[in-house]
Motif scaffolding. Structure first.
Motif, short mmCIF file in Angstrom:
data_model
loop_
_atom_site.label_atom_id
_atom_site.label_comp_id
_atom_site.label_asym_id
_atom_site.label_seq_id
_atom_site.Cartn_x
_atom_site.Cartn_y
_atom_site.Cartn_z
N PHE A 32 0.82 -1.21 0.00
CA PHE A 32 0.00 0.00 0.00
C PHE A 32 0.86 1.26 0.00
O PHE A 32 0.43 2.30 -0.52
N GLN A 33 2.06 1.18 0.55
CA GLN A 33 2.97 2.33 0.47
C GLN A 33 3.29 2.64 -0.98
O GLN A 33 3.38 3.81 -1.38
N GLU A 34 3.42 1.60 -1.78
CA GLU A 34 3.67 1.78 -3.21
C GLU A 34 2.44 2.39 -3.88
O GLU A 34 2.56 3.27 -4.75
N VAL A 35 1.25 1.95 -3.47
CA VAL A 35 0.01 2.52 -4.01
C VAL A 35 -0.07 4.01 -3.70
O VAL A 35 -0.44 4.83 -4.56
N ARG A 39 0.12 8.43 -8.69
CA ARG A 39 -0.70 9.63 -8.90
C ARG A 39 -2.14 9.37 -8.44
O ARG A 39 -2.75 10.20 -7.79
N THR A 40 -2.67 8.19 -8.79
CA THR A 40 -3.98 7.78 -8.32
C THR A 40 -3.79 6.90 -7.10
O THR A 40 -3.29 5.77 -7.20
N LYS A 41 -4.17 7.39 -5.95
CA LYS A 41 -3.83 6.74 -4.68
C LYS A 41 -4.97 5.88 -4.13
O LYS A 41 -4.91 5.45 -2.99
N LYS A 42 -5.97 5.62 -4.93
CA LYS A 42 -7.15 4.90 -4.46
C LYS A 42 -7.24 3.54 -5.12
O LYS A 42 -6.95 3.39 -6.30
N VAL A 43 -7.64 2.54 -4.31
CA VAL A 43 -7.87 1.19 -4.84
C VAL A 43 -9.28 0.75 -4.41
O VAL A 43 -9.79 1.20 -3.38
N PRO A 44 -9.92 -0.14 -5.17
CA PRO A 44 -11.32 -0.51 -4.87
C PRO A 44 -11.46 -1.66 -3.87
O PRO A 44 -12.51 -2.29 -3.80
N THR A 45 -10.43 -1.92 -3.09
CA THR A 45 -10.37 -3.12 -2.26
C THR A 45 -11.55 -3.29 -1.33
O THR A 45 -12.10 -4.38 -1.18
N LEU A 46 -11.96 -2.23 -0.64
CA LEU A 46 -13.07 -2.32 0.32
C LEU A 46 -14.31 -1.56 -0.17
O LEU A 46 -15.13 -1.11 0.63
N GLN A 47 -14.45 -1.47 -1.48
CA GLN A 47 -15.61 -0.77 -2.04
C GLN A 47 -16.90 -1.47 -1.58
O GLN A 47 -17.01 -2.69 -1.63
N GLY A 48 -17.85 -0.68 -1.11
CA GLY A 48 -19.11 -1.24 -0.63
C GLY A 48 -19.14 -1.52 0.86
O GLY A 48 -20.19 -1.80 1.42
N GLN A 49 -17.98 -1.44 1.51
CA GLN A 49 -17.94 -1.66 2.95
C GLN A 49 -18.00 -0.33 3.70
O GLN A 49 -17.68 0.73 3.16
N VAL A 50 -18.42 -0.42 4.96
CA VAL A 50 -18.54 0.76 5.81
C VAL A 50 -17.58 0.63 6.99
O VAL A 50 -17.61 -0.37 7.73
#
Length: 360
Positions: A32-35, A39-50
């Motif tokens: 995640f440090q690499e992520v 330039r785009t620092k977002k990943v969809p890993t927990l999309q839909g979770q709260v």
């Protein structure tokens, strides 16, 4: 990312963390440090979770870090503030947690001034049979797992940026200096650093490092971990073994307690200094802040006792000129304080990812 070795549903304490779990967190955080460097620092890993940040106690770094980490993972976030909540009308902590559960929360990040509150919420979620994970963001004088893990990540990535791992600290001398009695950060760091094979030296005035703390560590050590013993520096002599107990058969002590600063700093590789938690002090434990800084404050002069490439850490917030001199805090040659804040986002992304994977 390495999730096949992760089976922990809640993250409440580091006292029973395994080497594999530590390395899994470090490797995932490195990913995640690499992520975060993109330039785009977002990943969809927990999309839909709260992710609900239930902070019953004030915080700047931890709360902001967890919120940003959740957003970088594309999770929806809910932020709780006790001062503006229904708790002012008499609602209980568990009822507050169940309110957020009813809103569809998947992960609860809990911070409270009383020890055991995250554990109580986790137990209630388990009793209800729901798949909600609880992450301890600091509870009283108990533990602060994510802070200790980001400290571990900060140090190991300094040693080997490509492959941070627990074994890199084996044999390193690490001094923890300051208000150890009231510090949940110190307790979590003790477990992680001992697990790494580091030699840990605690230094503080007797009022902030009393016999009671030593007995607590002895009890926890006996229950949790058979791989280390507690020793003391020869000056001053402070026997930490129970009276009448036979000498330990274990050959290499890993944890040392000092009531003077110099033995702790001698040839240290890293120095962790802690904030004086005046809000938790119920008695007059120090003559003055000026005297404390003179005896235990970290300065350039005192760092001359350490190894030439020594680095200094502090979990924040910092009382400048008390725990550490202001010029030293801002000197990138020695200070890792800003690196700790940066590492915090990657590490907390890793923790949310590890306990959140598989929920959707």
């Amino acid at each position: 990312m390495p999730t096949n070795t992760w089976n922990r549903h809640h993250i409440l304490s580091l006292a029973d963390f395994t080497t594999t779990e530590y390395d899994t967190v470090l490797q995932t955080a490195a990913s995640f440090q690499e992520v975060l460097s993109r330039r785009t620092k977002k990943v969809p890993t927990l999309q839909g979770q709260v992710v609900a940040n239930l902070f019953f106690e004030s915080s700047t770094r931890t709360r902001s870090s967890f919120e940003l980490a959740a957003k970088r993972l594309s999770a929806d976030t809910l932020n709780f503030a006790a001062a503006t909540s229904s708790m002012t009308k008499g609602e209980t902590i568990l009822d507050t947690a169940k309110t957020y559960l009813a809103m569809g929360t998947d992960i609860m990040v809990v911070r409270h001034r009383e020890a055991g509150v995250p554990n109580a919420i986790a137990a209630e979620m388990d009793r209800l049979g729901v798949r909600v994970s609880v992450l301890n963001a600091g509870d009283g004088q108990h533990e602060h797992p994510s802070q200790a893990l980001l400290d571990l990540f900060t140090i190991t990535t300094l040693i080997d940026p490509a492959s941070p791992r627990l074994e890199l600290l084996k044999g390193k001398k690490i001094a923890i200096v300051g208000d150890i009695l009231h510090s949940r950060v110190a307790r979590s760091n003790i477990w992680s650093l001992i697990a790494s094979g580091a030699e840990v030296h605690l230094a503080a005035p007797p009022t902030l490092l009393p016999k009671l703390f030593a007995e607590y560590i002895l009890e926890e050590a006996g229950v949790r971990n058979q791989d280390f013993v507690i020793s003391s520096s020869p000056t001053p002599h402070y026997p930490l073994s129970p009276e009448g107990a036979p000498p330990s058969p274990l050959p290499t002590p890993q944890l040392f307690l000092h009531w003077q600063l110099e033995p702790a700093l001698q040839n240290a590789d890293f120095v962790m200094t802690l904030r004086l938690q005046k809000e938790r002090m119920t008695a007059h434990l120090l003559p003055s802040l000026r005297e404390y800084h003179q005896l235990f404050g970290i300065t350039r002069t005192k760092l001359q006792l350490c190894k030439p490439n020594v680095k200094v850490l502090h979990p924040g917030p910092v009382n400048r000129g008390v725990e550490i001199s202001s010029d030293l805090m801002d000197d990138p040659e020695f200070s890792l304080i800003q690196s700790q804040v940066t590492s915090g986002v990657a590490v907390r992304m890793a923790l949310l990812y590890l306990i959140g994977s598989g929920k959707v």
